[in-house]
Design a protein around this motif. Structure first.
Motif, PDB file in Angstrom:
ATOM      1  N   GLY A  97       0.806  -1.223   0.000  1.00  0.00           N
ATOM      2  CA  GLY A  97       0.000   0.000   0.000  1.00  0.00           C
ATOM      3  C   GLY A  97       0.834   1.265   0.000  1.00  0.00           C
ATOM      4  O   GLY A  97       0.347   2.338  -0.345  1.00  0.00           O
ATOM      5  N   CYS A  98       2.079   1.151   0.364  1.00  0.00           N
ATOM      6  CA  CYS A  98       2.971   2.305   0.398  1.00  0.00           C
ATOM      7  C   CYS A  98       3.575   2.596  -0.971  1.00  0.00           C
ATOM      8  O   CYS A  98       4.188   3.643  -1.173  1.00  0.00           O
ATOM      9  N   GLY A  99       3.437   1.669  -1.889  1.00  0.00           N
ATOM     10  CA  GLY A  99       4.026   1.840  -3.212  1.00  0.00           C
ATOM     11  C   GLY A  99       5.373   1.153  -3.363  1.00  0.00           C
ATOM     12  O   GLY A  99       6.016   1.258  -4.395  1.00  0.00           O
ATOM     13  N   PHE A 100       5.801   0.467  -2.333  1.00  0.00           N
ATOM     14  CA  PHE A 100       7.069  -0.263  -2.373  1.00  0.00           C
ATOM     15  C   PHE A 100       6.784  -1.759  -2.276  1.00  0.00           C
ATOM     16  O   PHE A 100       5.737  -2.159  -1.781  1.00  0.00           O
ATOM     17  N   GLY A 135      16.336   7.640   2.697  1.00  0.00           N
ATOM     18  CA  GLY A 135      15.747   8.976   2.706  1.00  0.00           C
ATOM     19  C   GLY A 135      14.858   9.244   1.509  1.00  0.00           C
ATOM     20  O   GLY A 135      14.569  10.396   1.196  1.00  0.00           O
ATOM     21  N   GLU A 136      14.405   8.203   0.827  1.00  0.00           N
ATOM     22  CA  GLU A 136      13.590   8.360  -0.378  1.00  0.00           C
ATOM     23  C   GLU A 136      12.096   8.266  -0.104  1.00  0.00           C
ATOM     24  O   GLU A 136      11.298   8.428  -1.017  1.00  0.00           O
ATOM     25  N   ALA A 137      11.702   7.967   1.139  1.00  0.00           N
ATOM     26  CA  ALA A 137      10.282   7.815   1.457  1.00  0.00           C
ATOM     27  C   ALA A 137      10.012   8.403   2.834  1.00  0.00           C
ATOM     28  O   ALA A 137      10.924   8.666   3.611  1.00  0.00           O
ATOM     29  N   ASP A 138       8.748   8.609   3.110  1.00  0.00           N
ATOM     30  CA  ASP A 138       8.319   9.098   4.413  1.00  0.00           C
ATOM     31  C   ASP A 138       7.549   7.981   5.106  1.00  0.00           C
ATOM     32  O   ASP A 138       6.855   7.192   4.462  1.00  0.00           O
ATOM     33  N   VAL A 139       7.616   7.951   6.418  1.00  0.00           N
ATOM     34  CA  VAL A 139       6.968   6.886   7.175  1.00  0.00           C
ATOM     35  C   VAL A 139       5.452   6.961   7.068  1.00  0.00           C
ATOM     36  O   VAL A 139       4.761   5.964   7.277  1.00  0.00           O
ATOM     37  N   THR A 140       4.919   8.086   6.681  1.00  0.00           N
ATOM     38  CA  THR A 140       3.464   8.211   6.540  1.00  0.00           C
ATOM     39  C   THR A 140       2.949   7.411   5.352  1.00  0.00           C
ATOM     40  O   THR A 140       1.738   7.237   5.217  1.00  0.00           O
ATOM     41  N   ALA A 141       3.829   6.900   4.521  1.00  0.00           N
ATOM     42  CA  ALA A 141       3.410   6.085   3.376  1.00  0.00           C
ATOM     43  C   ALA A 141       2.852   4.739   3.827  1.00  0.00           C
ATOM     44  O   ALA A 141       2.052   4.133   3.109  1.00  0.00           O
ATOM     45  N   CYS A 142       3.221   4.288   5.024  1.00  0.00           N
ATOM     46  CA  CYS A 142       2.739   3.003   5.530  1.00  0.00           C
ATOM     47  C   CYS A 142       1.350   3.202   6.129  1.00  0.00           C
ATOM     48  O   CYS A 142       1.199   3.729   7.224  1.00  0.00           O
TER      49      CYS A 142
END
Length: 88
Positions: free
Chosen positions: A48-51, A64-71
Motif C-alpha cells: 500500500g505504500c508503493g514499495f 531517505g527516499e520515502a516518508d513513514v506516513t506512506a505506511c
C-alpha cells in the motif's frame, strides 16, 4: 612432480594470506538500519505504500527516499518510533 606440489602449496598459502589481510583492511561495517526499520514496520507486506513490501519501504526510509506516513496499516505510535529512530 614434487616441485609442482610444493609450488601449488606456496601459491595457495600466499593467496590465502592475501585474502586474510584484504578481509581486515577492506572490511565494511554492515548497515543494520534496514533490518531495524523492517522490524518496526507491521510486516503485512501489502504494498500500500508503493514499495514491494515492508523491506522495500524500510530500504527507502533508510535511503531517505520515502516518508513513514506512506505506511497505511502502521499505527501512529509505531510511526512516531520510526521517525524518532531516523532522526538519530
Amino acid at each position: 612432480m614434487i616441485e609442482a606440489i610444493i609450488m601449488m602449496l606456496v601459491v595457495g598459502a600466499v593467496l590465502g594470506a592475501a585474502l586474510g589481510v584484504a578481509n581486515k583492511v577492506f572490511y565494511v561495517e554492515p548497515d543494520t538500519r534496514v533490518d531495524d526499520l523492517t522490524a518496526m514496520l507491521p510486516g503485512y507486506n501489502c504494498g500500500g505504500c508503493g514499495f514491494p513490501g515492508c523491506a522495500g519501504l524500510a530500504q527507502a526510509l533508510a535511503d531517505g527516499e520515502a516518508d513513514v506516513t506512506a505506511c497505511k496499516p502502521s499505527k501512529q505510535d509505531a510511526k512516531d518510533k520510526i521517525k524518532e529512530y531516523l532522526a538519530k
